[in-house]
Design an enzyme around this catalytic site. Structure first.
Site, PDB file in Angstrom:
ATOM      1  N   ARG A  40       0.823  -1.216   0.000  1.00  0.00           N
ATOM      2  CA  ARG A  40       0.000   0.000   0.000  1.00  0.00           C
ATOM      3  C   ARG A  40       0.854   1.261   0.000  1.00  0.00           C
ATOM      4  O   ARG A  40       0.455   2.281  -0.565  1.00  0.00           O
ATOM      5  CB  ARG A  40      -0.914   0.004   1.213  1.00  0.00           C
ATOM      6  CG  ARG A  40      -2.007  -1.024   1.069  1.00  0.00           C
ATOM      7  CD  ARG A  40      -2.791  -1.149   2.340  1.00  0.00           C
ATOM      8  NE  ARG A  40      -4.020  -1.885   2.093  1.00  0.00           N
ATOM      9  CZ  ARG A  40      -4.882  -2.209   3.034  1.00  0.00           C
ATOM     10  NH1 ARG A  40      -4.649  -1.853   4.288  1.00  0.00           N
ATOM     11  NH2 ARG A  40      -5.979  -2.864   2.737  1.00  0.00           N
ATOM     12  N   GLY A 353      -8.157  -8.769   0.239  1.00  0.00           N
ATOM     13  CA  GLY A 353      -6.909  -9.016   0.961  1.00  0.00           C
ATOM     14  C   GLY A 353      -6.462 -10.464   0.871  1.00  0.00           C
ATOM     15  O   GLY A 353      -5.338 -10.765   0.456  1.00  0.00           O
ATOM     16  N   GLY A 376     -13.255  -4.391   0.602  1.00  0.00           N
ATOM     17  CA  GLY A 376     -14.622  -3.901   0.799  1.00  0.00           C
ATOM     18  C   GLY A 376     -14.977  -2.794  -0.186  1.00  0.00           C
ATOM     19  O   GLY A 376     -16.105  -2.733  -0.691  1.00  0.00           O
TER      20      GLY A 376
END
Ligand code: ADP
Ligand code: MG
Length: 396
Positions: A40, A353, A376
């Site tokens: 990330r 994930g 999500g």
């Protein structure tokens, strides 16, 4: 969907608040927190570099874990700043808070082109509650900048001050990574090369029901595996023994068009009495699961069925592992799907994930056309076609 982007506008000397997704996990090494997976952080580097090169003061803002509105030292941003410094190869000024006069003064003193990392925004209760986030807090956050760039697709399904609050007070733009996510995922909804085949697995049908309904509308075939398929089997009155299911979703699942020919569910399964690596396993047809058994993976006939449908696809979307893949014993189907997609000539879009972790098991992650940074957020975007954090950035 068209998003407002910075384009070539002059940002020299401007304070640009860049919302990123630095919500990482840590390892403890000699008592020191070290970032475990920096995917990330790496994802944000090109945007940070570009803004810095164009002479902006880059003010990074993110969540980190769940401190629930108060200062928790083990959840501060220090190790993130250290990793970011290594990745950028230039200094990062890490501040001790994300709002207030001190923060603003420190920002005013750094030279143009600097990279500043604000402290975990979730240390403040104003960020905490999604339903009633604090507009006063959003305004305080906005006071750190002249412009706002949202590059945090993975958190843009949250209606919080740092995502949808700041755009009420500042000119706001989509970052590169967020724009790419929206482009890739919109393409699935608007004009996928057909046949478009979706694979949905994972734990909970409750979190994926909206997506399943949407895909029944948009996709040419939908393949369901993982524990969520157990709930579908229950809805078809098939015995699933002690398998993980969501009891409260059984009635809801009955409302899905379960006999739709585009919908494929497992025909055989791997079971065990306990979800452990020592447990002896059994391959059985669906409908022959014993009362004391659990379904922990889909079986080889189901894998063949699924891959035969996937072989026809020009576009594939995948979210959710096919089994309890954390144990090698029950990872075979997930590995097989990942391996199959790695050689597929179809456009492959994968998110979630655990799903991305499962791609890494077989070295398939780099072979996908696109891996989404959102779990999500990706599901909600596919279901609704937009997100609370994206609405303020839309041109059309
Ligand atoms: P993602 O993070 O990719 O969106 P989910 O969080 O929805 O995926 O689901 C992943 C989890 O589902 C994994 O931890 C996996 O072990 C679990 N799972 C999948 N199939 C089963 C099963 N048959 N029984 C128990 N757990 C399962
Ligand atoms: Mg998950």
């Amino acid at each position: 969907m068209k998003l407002r982007t910075l384009g070539s506008q002059d940002v020299r000397g401007k304070r640009v608040i860049l919302r990123v997704t630095f919500d990482v996990h840590f390892n403890l090494q000699h008592g020191k927190r070290v970032v475990e997976d920096d995917a990330r952080i790496k994802d944000a580097v090109p945007m940070i570099r570009e803004l810095s090169t164009r002479g902006a003061k880059v003010i990074l803002l993110s969540w980190l874990q769940r401190p629930k509105g108060k200062r928790v030292p083990e959840m501060d941003m220090t190790p993130v700043g250290e990793r970011l410094e290594e990745l950028l190869g230039t200094p990062v000024t890490k501040l001790d808070d994300c709002v207030g006069d001190d923060v603003r003064q420190q920002i005013s003193r750094v030279p143009d082109g600097s990279v500043v990392l604000l402290e975990n925004v979730r240390f403040h209760p104003g960020e905490k509650d999604e339903k009633t986030y604090d507009e006063v807090f959003a305004k305080e956050l906005a006071a750190n900048g002249d412009l706002f760039v949202n590059d945090a697709f993975g958190q843009s399904h949250r209606d919080v001050a740092s995502i949808s609050g700041i755009p009420k007070f500042l000119p706001s733009f989509a970052g590169q990574s967020l724009e790419r996510e929206v482009r890739e995922l919109s393409a699935l909804l608007e004009n996928p090369a057909r046949p478009f085949v979706a694979v949905i697995g994972g734990a909970k049908i409750s979190s994926k029901l909206g997506v399943i309904k949407q895909l029944l509308d948009k996709a040419d075939a939908l393949l369901l595996g993982g524990a969520l398929a157990n709930t579908i089997l229950r809805a078809k009155n098939v015995q699933v023994g002690k398998s993980l299911i969501e009891e409260h979703m059984v009635e809801v699942a009955k409302e899905l068009p379960l006999t739709d020919p585009r919908l494929h569910i497992p025909v055989d399964v791997i079971t065990a009495k306990e979800p452990t690596s020592e447990a002896s396993t059994r391959l059985t047809a669906v409908g022959r699961v014993e009362d004391d058994e659990r379904i922990l993976d889909i079986g080889p006939d189901t894998v063949r069925l699924f891959t035969s449908v996937l072989a026809t696809a020009k576009t594939v979307m995948w979210n959710g592992p096919m089994g309890y893949f954390e144990l090698d014993t029950f990872a075979k189907a997930t590995d097989a799907i990942a391996t199959f997609l790695a050689t597929s000539t179809a456009k492959t879009v994968v998110g979630g994930g655990e799903t991305i972790a499962s791609l890494h098991r077989v070295g398939a992650a780099e072979k996908m056309s696109f891996t989404s940074m959102g779990g999500g957020a990706m599901l909600e975007f596919i279901e609704k076609g937009t997100l609370p954090g994206i609405e303020p950035l839309r041109l059309s």
